[in-house]
Scaffold this motif. Structure first.
Motif, short mmCIF file in Angstrom:
data_model
loop_
_atom_site.label_atom_id
_atom_site.label_comp_id
_atom_site.label_asym_id
_atom_site.label_seq_id
_atom_site.Cartn_x
_atom_site.Cartn_y
_atom_site.Cartn_z
N GLY A 130 -18.36 25.12 -4.43
CA GLY A 130 -17.40 26.25 -5.03
C GLY A 130 -17.20 27.18 -4.25
N ILE A 131 -18.31 27.76 -3.57
CA ILE A 131 -18.22 28.92 -2.54
C ILE A 131 -17.39 28.37 -1.34
N LEU A 132 -17.49 27.47 -0.82
CA LEU A 132 -16.71 26.81 0.22
C LEU A 132 -15.17 26.67 -0.08
N MET A 133 -15.20 26.55 -1.02
CA MET A 133 -13.71 26.29 -1.48
C MET A 133 -13.00 27.69 -1.44
N LEU A 134 -13.73 28.89 -1.87
CA LEU A 134 -13.18 30.20 -1.98
C LEU A 134 -12.96 30.43 -0.58
N LEU A 135 -13.66 30.04 0.32
CA LEU A 135 -13.64 30.58 1.95
C LEU A 135 -12.47 29.73 2.58
N ASP A 136 -11.92 28.85 1.96
CA ASP A 136 -10.66 28.32 2.64
C ASP A 136 -9.84 29.25 3.21
N GLY A 137 -9.32 29.28 4.76
CA GLY A 137 -8.61 30.03 5.31
C GLY A 137 -9.19 31.12 5.89
N VAL A 138 -10.66 31.39 5.76
CA VAL A 138 -11.25 32.56 6.18
C VAL A 138 -11.45 32.46 7.64
N ASN A 148 -22.53 36.77 5.95
CA ASN A 148 -23.08 37.66 4.96
C ASN A 148 -21.96 37.90 4.03
N ALA A 149 -22.49 37.71 2.81
CA ALA A 149 -21.65 37.76 1.61
C ALA A 149 -20.70 39.09 1.40
N MET A 150 -21.34 40.27 1.68
CA MET A 150 -20.59 41.46 1.58
C MET A 150 -19.32 41.48 2.67
N ARG A 151 -19.88 41.20 3.81
CA ARG A 151 -18.91 41.25 4.84
C ARG A 151 -17.57 40.13 4.67
N LEU A 152 -18.05 38.97 4.02
CA LEU A 152 -16.82 37.76 3.88
C LEU A 152 -16.11 38.38 2.59
N THR A 153 -16.51 39.14 1.81
CA THR A 153 -15.88 39.71 0.40
C THR A 153 -14.82 40.74 0.98
N GLU A 157 -9.96 40.78 7.06
CA GLU A 157 -9.73 39.35 7.32
C GLU A 157 -10.08 38.38 6.55
N GLY A 158 -11.20 38.79 5.86
CA GLY A 158 -11.97 37.77 4.78
C GLY A 158 -11.39 37.61 3.39
N LEU A 159 -12.06 37.49 2.40
CA LEU A 159 -11.51 37.44 0.89
C LEU A 159 -10.64 38.68 0.48
N ALA A 160 -11.02 39.80 1.00
CA ALA A 160 -10.29 40.87 0.43
C ALA A 160 -8.90 40.88 0.13
#
Length: 271
Positions: A130-138, A148-153, A157-160
């Protein structure tokens, strides 16, 4: 999973000033702390001013009643001249096999909903599909270990850019980190906070209100995935009464679908 790499170093500051700092941080008087610990305000005062050296048992008792984190309890013991009481076992140590395997089964069993395991500075130690799905395209440079979850979020260029209510969710995450910094004397956590708080906030198009408003019971993270807006409520679990520094600093975060459309989409996508 990755091993935690950190340690408790001796401090040049005596145990008295450290205990006083924790007591003041917890907003507890010397008398109140003494009553909790079965001691006297006079003895607590003498410990804090260095006129009396506390026993190892007293250091641990005061630390417990001040809710001092396990890592910092070791620091208090070192400052008082005692050996650390709590081990810090690497997460890949065979002694933690059962714990590690149990957490991995837990987050796999949570699929298709997202779940991950992080340490005290939000390094991602394990994640499910489920997490890997959200990271598609990062971008790849953000996915290089250690994650790092905070950096990714929060990275622009991450999830933001995909979080439809970014300003509210960003505010929630920064407040969460501020509370942790207030409870823990963690310079790495403070450095991470200063880094992610300084990230520019991407311009997000105003989100469309659903035809039928959803009565959310907590602030959701509303994130776009392949043209759909998914909504999740975050829950964080930690271990009760940990006896190891590593275990004390682990957290399991699960993202619970906040509306029926998200439930249906995830079951369809990851079934």
């Amino acid at each position: 999973m990755t091993a935690l790499v950190s340690g408790t170093a001796p401090t040049a500051q005596g145990v008295g000033p450290l205990l006083r700092a924790w007591r003041e941080r917890r907003r507890v008087s010397q008398l109140e702390l003494a009553l909790r610990a079965g001691s006297s305000a006079r003895h607590v005062s003498f410990i804090e001013t260095g006129r009396s050296r506390p026993s190892e048992e007293m250091v641990l008792r005061l630390a417990e009643h001040l809710d001092v984190p396990v890592r910092e309890r070791n620091a208090l013991l070192l400052a008082a001249g005692y050996a650390p009481h709590y081990p810090e076992t690497p997460l890949d140590d065979p002694a933690l096999d059962a714990l590690r395997e149990g957490m991995e089964r837990l987050i796999r069993g949570y699929e298709p909903y997202p779940a991950l395991v992080v340490d005290a500075t939000y390094q991602v130690l394990a994640a499910n599909r489920g997490i890997l799905m959200l990271l598609d395209g990062v971008p790849e440079h953000l996915l290089e270990p250690p994650l790092n979850a905070m950096r990714l979020t929060l990275h622009p260029e991450g999830l933001a850019p995909r979080i439809r209510n970014l300003r509210e969710w960003r505010g929630h995450l920064l407040e969460q980190m501020e509370r942790q910094i207030a409870l823990h004397r963690s310079e790495p956590l403070r450095a991470l906070y200063e880094e992610v708080a300084a990230y520019p906030v991407p311009d997000i198009a105003p989100r469309e209100e659903p035809a039928e408003p959803v009565p959310y019971f907590a602030l959701p993270m509303q994130i776009e995935h392949e043209g759909r807006t998914l909504s999740f409520i975050s829950a964080i679990s930690t271990f009760n009464t940990p006896m190891d520094v590593t275990v004390a600093e682990l957290a399991i975060e699960t993202l619970l679908p906040a509306d029926p459309a998200t439930v249906k989409y995830l079951h369809t996508l990851l079934s």
